[in-house]
Enzyme design. Structure first.
Site, short mmCIF file in Angstrom:
data_model
loop_
_atom_site.label_atom_id
_atom_site.label_comp_id
_atom_site.label_asym_id
_atom_site.label_seq_id
_atom_site.Cartn_x
_atom_site.Cartn_y
_atom_site.Cartn_z
N HIS A 5 48.41 47.19 42.74
CA HIS A 5 48.75 45.31 42.78
C HIS A 5 47.16 44.87 42.58
O HIS A 5 47.19 44.11 41.63
CB HIS A 5 48.43 45.10 44.28
CG HIS A 5 49.92 45.26 45.13
ND1 HIS A 5 51.60 44.73 44.24
CD2 HIS A 5 51.02 45.90 45.53
CE1 HIS A 5 52.13 45.06 45.04
NE2 HIS A 5 52.48 45.80 45.71
N HIS B 15 50.03 52.62 45.05
CA HIS B 15 50.80 51.19 44.70
C HIS B 15 50.01 50.22 44.66
O HIS B 15 49.67 49.20 44.02
CB HIS B 15 51.63 51.46 45.57
CG HIS B 15 52.54 50.32 45.52
ND1 HIS B 15 53.86 50.18 45.53
CD2 HIS B 15 52.30 48.82 46.42
CE1 HIS B 15 54.41 48.71 45.70
NE2 HIS B 15 54.04 48.33 46.53
N GLU B 16 48.94 50.33 46.11
CA GLU B 16 48.54 49.08 46.38
C GLU B 16 47.40 48.19 45.58
O GLU B 16 46.65 47.83 45.05
CB GLU B 16 47.66 49.33 47.82
CG GLU B 16 48.51 49.81 48.42
CD GLU B 16 49.22 48.20 49.53
OE1 GLU B 16 48.94 47.31 49.32
OE2 GLU B 16 50.73 48.65 49.81
N ASP C 95 57.58 43.01 47.85
CA ASP C 95 57.74 42.67 46.04
C ASP C 95 58.58 42.37 45.55
O ASP C 95 58.02 40.89 45.31
CB ASP C 95 56.96 43.68 45.99
CG ASP C 95 55.34 44.39 46.19
OD1 ASP C 95 54.94 44.04 47.45
OD2 ASP C 95 54.99 46.02 45.78
N GLY D 201 54.81 18.93 61.26
CA GLY D 201 55.06 20.53 60.46
C GLY D 201 55.35 21.38 61.07
O GLY D 201 55.87 21.48 62.14
N PRO D 202 54.13 22.81 60.79
CA PRO D 202 55.13 23.45 61.14
C PRO D 202 54.99 24.60 62.58
O PRO D 202 54.18 23.89 63.63
CB PRO D 202 54.42 24.95 59.83
CG PRO D 202 53.58 23.53 59.16
CD PRO D 202 53.37 22.68 59.32
N PRO D 203 55.24 25.30 63.02
CA PRO D 203 55.05 26.23 63.81
C PRO D 203 54.07 26.44 63.78
O PRO D 203 53.27 27.32 63.44
CB PRO D 203 56.65 27.49 64.00
CG PRO D 203 57.43 26.77 63.07
CD PRO D 203 56.73 26.40 61.78
N GLY D 204 53.22 26.18 65.09
CA GLY D 204 51.55 26.43 65.56
C GLY D 204 50.47 25.61 65.33
O GLY D 204 49.46 26.84 65.47
P1 ADP Z 1 53.31 23.49 67.76
O1 ADP Z 1 52.51 22.99 66.90
O2 ADP Z 1 53.93 24.46 68.06
O3 ADP Z 1 53.35 22.71 69.19
P2 ADP Z 1 51.29 24.37 69.48
O4 ADP Z 1 50.45 23.09 69.78
O5 ADP Z 1 51.63 24.74 71.42
O6 ADP Z 1 51.56 24.30 68.34
O7 ADP Z 1 50.17 24.82 69.49
C1 ADP Z 1 50.34 26.96 70.09
C2 ADP Z 1 48.26 27.24 70.26
O8 ADP Z 1 47.79 27.02 68.87
C3 ADP Z 1 48.20 26.80 71.23
O9 ADP Z 1 47.85 27.04 72.61
C4 ADP Z 1 46.69 26.23 70.46
O10 ADP Z 1 45.61 28.27 71.59
C5 ADP Z 1 46.80 27.11 69.45
N1 ADP Z 1 46.04 25.90 68.56
C6 ADP Z 1 47.22 25.70 67.32
N2 ADP Z 1 46.71 24.35 66.24
C7 ADP Z 1 45.24 24.37 67.27
C8 ADP Z 1 43.59 23.44 66.73
N3 ADP Z 1 43.93 22.42 65.79
N4 ADP Z 1 43.22 24.15 67.07
C9 ADP Z 1 42.55 24.80 68.31
N5 ADP Z 1 43.61 25.05 68.46
C10 ADP Z 1 45.22 25.28 68.02
ZN ZN Z 2 53.53 46.30 46.88
#
Ligand code: ADP
Ligand code: ZN
Ligand code: MG
Length: 607
Positions: free
Chosen positions: A434, A430-431, A507, A209-212
């Site tokens: 949009h 501008h805003e 844009d 999945g994507p980061p974070g």
């Molecule tokens: P990655 O998918 O890049 O490994 P992490 O697991 O490190 O991401 O998530 C980073 C932070 O984002 C976590 O420490 C948490 O605080 C928050 N987070 C991400 N997804 C969730 C989720 N589904 N529920 C609660 N916190 C989340």
């Molecule tokens: Zn714009």
């Protein structure tokens, strides 16, 4: 089993460290201690002092070296060794003869046996003693094994239930992922339940999945829920300078895991070692060996023993196919960006950790933060708390949360950057341009809020879009409308000021990307039908695309993209032209107040 005995050990220093210390001590001895010991009491004098001393008759012994003279004088009852430079002097010997004894004042050379001892025997003895000491220590810490070298040890951290404290309940949303992982945990707890039917445990599961989005967090939650040892290691820790070391680490990790089974092994950012082997000459030998070792180890597992391997990556398409085949990572668990409900839940989970007003409407905030990842949402909550502290309040409010969305997504307000009146006017038009184009196309509030406060990210205005209901399919119409909305800002500038500014660069970028996608990937042009002209790689990290067509077609595509954007731009200009009075009214409101909400916007529009 006593789980606490599995606490990870402090990483030990490599042997080379101790050898360096020995070397350092030796150098110190040779350069500082030995010279000062032998030359302790030599006094430097001038040549005339030397002659005076000779004439006075207090010089006892003289040693003539090629360019220095050492001599001893009798002063206050004890002998003092002195030294002076030698001057070319034909009469020297005559002058001295009879007044002094010629002899050896200081030893020119150390005795050969002593120097041999110091320079050869001593270091060897030291090294042997230290080596013995370390290997005995290592043998003790490794449970009586032979004193192996430290190379090739995996530094996997071992977690046990009590040490992470993260549970599935700390992970909001991501229900599918949680369900799949719960099953794995359950298997480790009651293997016989599954074995009765003959079900085998999946050997590995890959979180993509994507980061974070919480991949690492999910793995930690598994560690928290499962009452088995949990080895956690990042893929980058296998990356070594020397060929074979990474492979040795993999071997060590799996050896440890086998000993502790049932257990879970988690390899984060597995793409660092699992990259496709491309067979090019520039290929990285070390990385390939590490990957091969990983493949072998995963095959060698008997899954009934209960070793489960979890991996996490945001680049699944770069992984080696051999790693993904069933029998290695059987399961692929998608961890996607959260939807509206998921975002609300994540906000609530994190809001538990801060003091927050009771009347905060999390749904509204989740709506405004569309497209945010879990990590960004966590950050939004934290920013809200920080803002509350900055303003001297005891708890965070709805307004804090809303402002922090903008902070996280668009950057901080720039305190010292003041827009000139003229610029402010342009940005307002501008805003609103949009927003008005968007509103007229859908007949609904297009924005949550617009502000024209400069942000550290460089944006002069910021529009918080709403998307009421999540949807995954976009019709051709909707995409065209989106492009029209993106061109609306520039269209308003043209209409009102008859000149254009650089403010539309973002844009333009987005509109082009959309238009190009429509033509090359979504089959939305009449001419190309359902032929893909572009392939997208790296879908979770921005999605780079590469063209896959002939030069002639590329020219054609470019022409069509321009045509498409142009048509929408004209449409936007027309919408604004028809509603020019509303445009003036709304822009005036924004200019005066610097911010306008979705409701205020619709009020004025429908008045
Ligand atoms: P990655 O998918 O890049 O490994 P992490 O697991 O490190 O991401 O998530 C980073 C932070 O984002 C976590 O420490 C948490 O605080 C928050 N987070 C991400 N997804 C969730 C989720 N589904 N529920 C609660 N916190 C989340
Ligand atoms: Zn714009
Ligand atoms: Mg991670």
């Amino acid at each position: 089993m006593d789980l606490n005995e599995l606490k990870d050990k402090k990483p030990k220093r490599p042997l080379i460290f101790y050898y360096l210390i020995v070397l350092g001590v030796l150098l110190l001895l040779n350069f500082f201690v030995v010279p000062t010991m032998t030359q302790r009491s030599i006094r430097e004098t001038t040549y005339d002092q030397f002659l005076d001393a000779v004439n006075e008759g207090i010089v006892d012994e003289v040693q003539l070296d090629s360019d220095v003279i050492y001599y001893t004088v009798e002063s206050d009852g004890h002998q003092q060794i002195c030294k002076t430079g030698r001057i070319y002097d034909m009469q020297e010997v005559n002058r001295l003869y009879g007044k002094v004894h010629f002899g050896q004042v200081i030893p020119t050379r150390q005795s050969p046996i002593l120097s041999f001892l110091i320079s050869w025997i001593l270091p060897i003895v030291l090294i042997i003693v230290i080596g013995q000491f370390i290997s005995r220590k290592m043998a003790k810490s490794m449970g009586g094994g032979p004193g192996a070298m430290m190379f090739g040890k995996s530094n996997a951290k071992i977690y046990v239930k009590s040490s992470t404290g993260i549970k599935f309940s700390d992970v909001a949303g991501e229900d599918e992922a949680k369900e799949l992982l719960t099953e794995i945990v359950d298997y480790l707890h009651n293997p016989q339940k599954y074995q009765e039917i003959g079900a085998k445990m999946p050997k590995g599961a890959l979180l993509v999945g994507p980061p974070g989005t919480g991949k690492t967090l999910l793995a930690k939650a598994v560690a928290g829920e499962a009452e088995v040892p949990f080895f956690s290691i990042s893929g980058s820790e296998f990356v070594e300078m020397f060929v074979g070391m990474g492979a040795a680490k993999v071997r060590d990790l799996f050896k440890q895991a086998n000993e502790k089974a049932p257990c879970i092994v988690f390899i984060d950012e597995i793409d660092t070692i699992g990259k496709k082997r491309d067979g090019q000459i520039t290929g990285n030998d070390e990385r390939e060996q590490t990957l091969n070792q990983l493949l072998t180890e995963m095959d060698g597992f008997d899954s009934s023993k209960g070793v489960v391997i979890l991996g996490a990556t945001n680049r699944p398409d770069s992984l080696d196919p051999a790693l993904l085949r069933p029998g290695r990572f059987d399961r692929r668990i998608p961890v996607e960006l959260p939807d509206l409900q998921g975002r609300e839940d994540i906000l609530k989970v994190h809001a538990k950790n801060i003091k927050i007003a009771d009347n905060v409407n999390f749904r509204e905030i989740a709506k405004a933060a569309s497209g945010a990842s879990g990590a960004e949402l966590a950050n939004i909550v934290n920013e809200a708390a920080l803002r509350a502290v900055r303003d001297g309040r005891r708890f965070a409010t709805q307004a804090d949360m809303e402002e922090s969305i903008e902070v996280v997504i668009a950057g901080y307000q720039k305190k010292n950057r003041v827009l000139s009146e003229k610029e402010k006017l342009i940005v307002s038009y501008h805003e609103i341009g949009h927003a008005l184009v968007a509103a007229k196309q859908t007949e609904s509030a297009p924005v949550h809020k617009i502000t024209i406060i400069p942000r550290t990210s460089g944006a002069l205005g910021y529009t918080m879009q709403v998307d009421e209901d999540e949807h995954y399919l976009m019709s051709k119409e909707e995409l065209e409308n989106k492009i029209a909305t993106l061109t609306g800002g520039r269209a308003a500038e043209e209409l009102i000021f008859h000149s254009i500014t650089t403010g539309a660069s973002n844009d333009i970028e987005q509109a082009t990307k959309l238009a190009r996608g429509m033509i090359t990937r979504f089959g939305m042009s009449d001419e190309f039908d359902m032929v893909a002209m572009e392939t997208v790689s790296n879908q979770y990290l921005g999605g780079d695309s590469s063209l896959a067509c002939s030069f002639e077609t590329q020219t054609e595509i470019d022409r069509k993209v321009v045509e498409l954007v142009k048509r929408q731009h004209e449409k936007a200009a027309q919408i604004l032209q028809e509603n020019i009075m509303k445009l003036h009214e709304l822009a005036k409101f924004l200019y005066e107040n610097e911010t306008i909400t979705g409701e205020q916007f619709m009020d004025i529009l429908n008045r």
